[in-house]
Design a protein around this motif. Structure first.
Motif, short mmCIF file in Angstrom:
data_model
loop_
_atom_site.label_atom_id
_atom_site.label_comp_id
_atom_site.label_asym_id
_atom_site.label_seq_id
_atom_site.Cartn_x
_atom_site.Cartn_y
_atom_site.Cartn_z
N ASP A 32 6.51 10.65 3.62
CA ASP A 32 6.19 9.77 4.74
C ASP A 32 4.71 9.40 4.74
O ASP A 32 4.36 8.24 4.97
N LEU A 33 3.85 10.38 4.47
CA LEU A 33 2.41 10.09 4.48
C LEU A 33 2.03 9.15 3.34
O LEU A 33 1.20 8.25 3.54
N LEU A 34 2.64 9.29 2.19
CA LEU A 34 2.37 8.38 1.08
C LEU A 34 2.87 6.98 1.41
O LEU A 34 2.16 5.99 1.22
N TRP A 35 4.09 6.89 1.93
CA TRP A 35 4.65 5.59 2.29
C TRP A 35 3.78 4.89 3.33
O TRP A 35 3.47 3.71 3.20
N VAL A 36 3.38 5.63 4.38
CA VAL A 36 2.62 5.00 5.46
C VAL A 36 1.21 4.61 4.98
O VAL A 36 0.68 3.57 5.36
N PHE A 37 0.60 5.42 4.12
CA PHE A 37 -0.71 5.03 3.60
C PHE A 37 -0.59 3.77 2.75
O PHE A 37 -1.44 2.87 2.85
N ASN A 38 0.44 3.68 1.92
CA ASN A 38 0.64 2.47 1.12
C ASN A 38 0.84 1.25 2.01
O ASN A 38 0.29 0.18 1.75
N ASN A 39 1.61 1.41 3.07
CA ASN A 39 1.83 0.31 4.01
C ASN A 39 0.52 -0.07 4.70
O ASN A 39 0.20 -1.25 4.84
N PHE A 40 -0.22 0.94 5.11
CA PHE A 40 -1.53 0.72 5.75
C PHE A 40 -2.47 -0.04 4.81
O PHE A 40 -3.07 -1.04 5.19
N SER A 41 -2.56 0.40 3.58
CA SER A 41 -3.51 -0.21 2.64
C SER A 41 -3.10 -1.63 2.26
O SER A 41 -3.95 -2.50 2.13
N ARG A 42 -1.80 -1.89 2.10
CA ARG A 42 -1.34 -3.24 1.77
C ARG A 42 -1.59 -4.23 2.91
O ARG A 42 -1.78 -5.42 2.67
N ASN A 43 -1.56 -3.74 4.13
CA ASN A 43 -1.68 -4.62 5.30
C ASN A 43 -3.03 -4.52 6.00
O ASN A 43 -3.20 -5.13 7.06
N TYR A 44 -3.97 -3.79 5.45
CA TYR A 44 -5.21 -3.48 6.15
C TYR A 44 -5.89 -4.70 6.76
O TYR A 44 -6.31 -4.67 7.91
N GLN A 45 -6.00 -5.78 6.01
CA GLN A 45 -6.73 -6.97 6.48
C GLN A 45 -6.09 -7.59 7.71
O GLN A 45 -6.77 -8.26 8.49
N GLU A 46 -4.79 -7.39 7.90
CA GLU A 46 -4.08 -8.00 9.02
C GLU A 46 -3.85 -7.03 10.18
O GLU A 46 -3.38 -7.45 11.25
N LEU A 47 -4.17 -5.77 9.99
CA LEU A 47 -3.89 -4.77 11.03
C LEU A 47 -4.85 -4.88 12.20
O LEU A 47 -6.02 -5.23 12.04
#
Length: 73
Positions: A32-47
């Motif tokens: 879960d932590l790996l998945w959420v970090f990947n999601n966070f990093s892919r979307n960082y500019q829009e978060l």
């Protein structure tokens, strides 16, 4: 189909990130932590980083988010 009075409610990316972060921390789930970090990093500019920083439920969530954010500033 839909008429003009129909609505579709969606959960925000930020809320998905917080939910999966909580699961990863609570269940000590590296997946879960790996998945959420990947999601966070892919979307960082829009978060909405302010929203993320305002909504942790426990200190460890806040600490993990702060570590992730520091990687992008």
């Amino acid at each position: 189909m839909f008429n003009d009075d129909s609505y579709i409610y969606l959960i925000s990316v930020e809320d998905i990130i917080l939910d999966r972060l909580r699961a990863g921390i609570h269940w000590k789930s590296e997946d879960d932590l790996l998945w959420v970090f990947n999601n966070f990093s892919r979307n960082y500019q829009e978060l909405d980083i302010s929203y993320l920083k305002e909504n942790p439920e426990v200190k460890l969530e806040e600490q993990v988010l702060d570590e992730w954010i520091k990687q992008f500033i």
